[in-house]
Design a protein around this motif. Structure first.
Motif, short mmCIF file in Angstrom:
data_model
loop_
_atom_site.label_atom_id
_atom_site.label_comp_id
_atom_site.label_asym_id
_atom_site.label_seq_id
_atom_site.Cartn_x
_atom_site.Cartn_y
_atom_site.Cartn_z
N SER A 113 93.56 21.79 -25.04
CA SER A 113 94.66 20.98 -25.24
C SER A 113 95.67 21.37 -23.80
O SER A 113 95.26 22.26 -23.39
CB SER A 113 95.48 21.43 -26.40
OG SER A 113 96.03 22.86 -26.27
N HIS A 114 96.55 20.36 -23.59
CA HIS A 114 97.50 20.45 -22.91
C HIS A 114 98.24 21.73 -22.77
O HIS A 114 98.64 22.34 -21.85
CB HIS A 114 98.44 19.33 -22.69
CG HIS A 114 99.60 19.27 -21.80
ND1 HIS A 114 99.45 19.11 -20.31
CD2 HIS A 114 100.70 19.71 -22.08
CE1 HIS A 114 100.68 19.32 -19.79
NE2 HIS A 114 101.69 19.44 -20.87
N ASP A 115 98.58 22.23 -24.05
CA ASP A 115 99.31 23.23 -24.24
C ASP A 115 98.67 24.83 -23.72
O ASP A 115 99.50 25.83 -23.51
CB ASP A 115 99.84 23.55 -25.50
CG ASP A 115 100.50 22.43 -26.44
OD1 ASP A 115 101.40 22.04 -25.41
OD2 ASP A 115 100.76 22.24 -27.46
N THR A 116 97.31 24.49 -23.73
CA THR A 116 96.59 25.71 -23.43
C THR A 116 97.05 26.16 -21.81
O THR A 116 97.18 27.39 -21.35
CB THR A 116 95.06 25.60 -23.22
OG1 THR A 116 94.77 25.09 -24.42
CG2 THR A 116 94.45 26.84 -22.85
N THR A 117 97.16 25.26 -20.93
CA THR A 117 97.56 25.43 -19.51
C THR A 117 99.03 25.01 -19.28
O THR A 117 99.50 25.63 -18.13
CB THR A 117 96.71 24.60 -18.64
OG1 THR A 117 96.80 23.24 -18.80
CG2 THR A 117 95.03 24.97 -18.73
N GLY A 118 99.59 24.21 -19.81
CA GLY A 118 100.86 23.69 -19.60
C GLY A 118 100.94 22.79 -18.39
O GLY A 118 102.06 22.31 -17.97
N HIS A 119 99.90 22.31 -18.01
CA HIS A 119 99.71 21.21 -16.88
C HIS A 119 98.55 20.59 -17.15
O HIS A 119 97.25 21.19 -17.18
CB HIS A 119 99.75 21.81 -15.52
CG HIS A 119 99.82 20.86 -14.43
ND1 HIS A 119 98.66 20.64 -13.81
CD2 HIS A 119 100.86 20.37 -13.88
CE1 HIS A 119 98.95 19.66 -12.83
NE2 HIS A 119 100.21 19.67 -12.79
N SER A 120 98.42 19.42 -17.01
CA SER A 120 97.09 18.40 -16.98
C SER A 120 97.05 17.71 -15.81
O SER A 120 98.02 17.42 -15.11
CB SER A 120 96.91 17.55 -18.13
OG SER A 120 97.19 18.20 -19.36
N VAL A 139 91.89 16.39 -17.32
CA VAL A 139 91.91 15.67 -18.52
C VAL A 139 90.50 15.22 -18.69
O VAL A 139 89.73 14.99 -17.62
CB VAL A 139 92.88 14.51 -18.45
CG1 VAL A 139 94.58 15.28 -18.67
CG2 VAL A 139 92.75 13.72 -17.30
N SER A 140 90.28 14.49 -19.84
CA SER A 140 88.85 14.00 -20.11
C SER A 140 88.53 12.85 -19.46
O SER A 140 89.55 12.20 -18.56
CB SER A 140 88.84 13.75 -21.72
OG SER A 140 89.75 12.38 -21.87
N ARG A 200 99.86 10.58 -21.26
CA ARG A 200 101.18 11.01 -20.72
C ARG A 200 101.52 12.36 -20.56
O ARG A 200 102.60 12.77 -19.90
CB ARG A 200 101.89 10.71 -22.08
CG ARG A 200 102.09 8.93 -22.22
CD ARG A 200 103.43 8.64 -23.19
NE ARG A 200 103.01 9.01 -24.65
CZ ARG A 200 102.29 8.16 -25.55
NH1 ARG A 200 102.24 7.03 -24.93
NH2 ARG A 200 102.15 8.65 -26.70
N THR A 201 100.48 13.07 -20.58
CA THR A 201 100.60 14.63 -20.27
C THR A 201 100.59 14.50 -18.48
O THR A 201 101.13 15.41 -17.94
CB THR A 201 99.60 15.44 -20.57
OG1 THR A 201 98.25 15.03 -20.16
CG2 THR A 201 99.48 15.75 -22.15
N VAL A 202 100.14 13.44 -18.03
CA VAL A 202 100.01 13.32 -16.48
C VAL A 202 100.92 12.46 -16.09
O VAL A 202 101.55 12.46 -15.01
CB VAL A 202 98.73 12.77 -16.23
CG1 VAL A 202 98.47 12.66 -14.74
CG2 VAL A 202 97.51 13.74 -16.44
N LEU A 203 101.26 11.26 -16.63
CA LEU A 203 102.06 10.17 -16.45
C LEU A 203 103.02 9.99 -17.60
O LEU A 203 102.81 9.17 -18.62
CB LEU A 203 101.38 8.81 -16.26
CG LEU A 203 100.27 8.81 -15.05
CD1 LEU A 203 99.83 7.41 -15.24
CD2 LEU A 203 101.04 9.00 -13.71
N PRO A 204 104.14 10.98 -17.66
CA PRO A 204 105.14 11.00 -18.67
C PRO A 204 105.81 9.77 -19.19
O PRO A 204 106.15 9.39 -20.26
CB PRO A 204 106.26 11.89 -18.41
CG PRO A 204 105.50 12.71 -17.33
CD PRO A 204 104.45 11.80 -16.63
#
Length: 354
Positions: A113-120, A139-140, A200-204
């Motif tokens: 998950s994104h929360d694991t690293t705080g950055h995707s 990301v996937s 959206r974790t990459v392009l909010p």
């Protein structure tokens, strides 16, 4: 040059491809691969680079299987600057305490998950925000393609919102004997599917909704997109935006590339290792623009598309390349990536290789 010392934990579909890509980088050294398996998958790596056991139990099993092991995961991490974790989904999160204790930079894959690293991470979109971080998550495969293609249109101010349908492969080809989907299609249980929120974790600021289903095939995913543009535009404007972006390549039905399998066969004929396609393959003839709406479809080779992103993530975390263009140009050149698979004269663009 002091090369970045890279360890790979997990020698599966992604891990083995990342290991091969690291070997091609002039600024990196693959110091070893760790896993828990003892069968043909790890035996194919014998003699190519040092092998390590990911767990104590695996060390015993690998030794009993006659494999020469250089140590355990902690031994491997003690030599590394960066570890790429390509273990199965959710395993990597459990490995983080060992990585932190070893003081290494960490690249995870999209199964976490994104929360694991705080950055995707997707290199062309947010390389700068990964510079110097301790960890990131590539990301996937599907999300990578979404960021590449939709990001290309967003970057030139053309994209207002996107609505996409994803036909996903049922399983990896080498696991197709274990089960799968035959003569049917299985919708994902909710809309939106996870790829849109993940993008959206990459392009909010990306206005995107995805709908997905699994199909009865094992090679590559297929995307269909309806795009609301910010204004009326021409087809050539949309094509130009896609051509200006790295890691997007055009394919054409006029060349006989009429289905997913034909593109995979082309990769083999081009001499790609394992038949890999690192690029997003967009069908050029099907890019259609009507006023302020655009429609397109493309192919995603799930086993390979995240490999160049992983290589760039290593450079971002370690700061060995100052920006995305520098890293991506090096990565794309060493892998031999193209922006048109069959054109005789292929342009070289920033961050891309013909």
């Amino acid at each position: 040059m002091n090369k970045t010392r890279v360890a790979v934990n997990g020698y599966g579909v992604i891990g083995k491809r990342v290991a091969d890509a690291v070997l091609l980088q002039p600024d990196m050294e693959l110091i070893g691969v760790a896993d828990i398996i003892t069968d043909w998958r790890i035996r194919s790596a014998v003699g190519r680079f040092p092998l390590f056991a990911s767990t104590a139990e695996a060390r015993d099993a690998m030794g009993q299987a006659g494999l020469t092991i250089s140590g355990d995961l902690d031994d491997l991490l003690a030599q590394a600057d960066v570890v790429v974790d390509a273990t199965p989904k959710h395993v990597a999160a459990g490995n983080l305490p060992r990585y932190r204790a070893a003081g290494v930079k960490v690249v995870l894959q999209g199964g976490e998950s994104h929360d694991t690293t705080g950055h995707s991470f997707v290199a062309q979109a947010n390389y700068d925000s990964a510079l110097g971080r301790d960890m990131t998550r590539v990301v996937s495969c599907n999300t990578t393609s979404i960021v590449r293609v939709l990001g290309a249109l967003q970057n030139v101010g053309l994209l207002a919102k996107a609505r996409g349908v994803l036909i996903r492969r049922a399983t990896d080809p080498w696991e197709s004997h274990l089960g799968g989907i035959m003569n049917t299609m299985v919708p994902e249980p909710k809309i939106p599917s996870h790829q849109g929120p993940d993008a959206r974790t990459v392009l909010p600021d990306l206005d995107v909704v995805t709908i997905a289903a699994k199909g009865a095939h094992t090679q590559t995913h297929n995307h269909y997109w309806t795009l609301q543009l910010t204004r009326a535009a021409s087809r050539e404007e949309v094509l130009a935006a896609l051509r200006a972006a790295p890691r997007i390549a055009f394919i054409r039905m006029a060349d006989g590339l009429v289905a997913l399998n034909s593109t995979i066969e082309l990769m083999k004929d081009l001499g790609r290792p394992r038949g890999d396609m690192w690029e997003v393959a967009v069908w050029e003839e099907l890019v259609t623009v009507e006023g302020d709406e655009a429609y397109l479809t493309y192919q995603v080779y799930n086993e390979a598309i995240v490999v160049p992103e992983t290589i760039d993530a290593i450079r971002a975390l370690t700061g060995t390349a100052p920006d995305a263009v520098t890293s991506m140009t090096m990565t794309d050149s060493t892998l031999g990536m193209r922006q048109d698979f069959l054109a005789e004269h292929l342009p070289v663009l920033s961050g891309g290789q013909p």
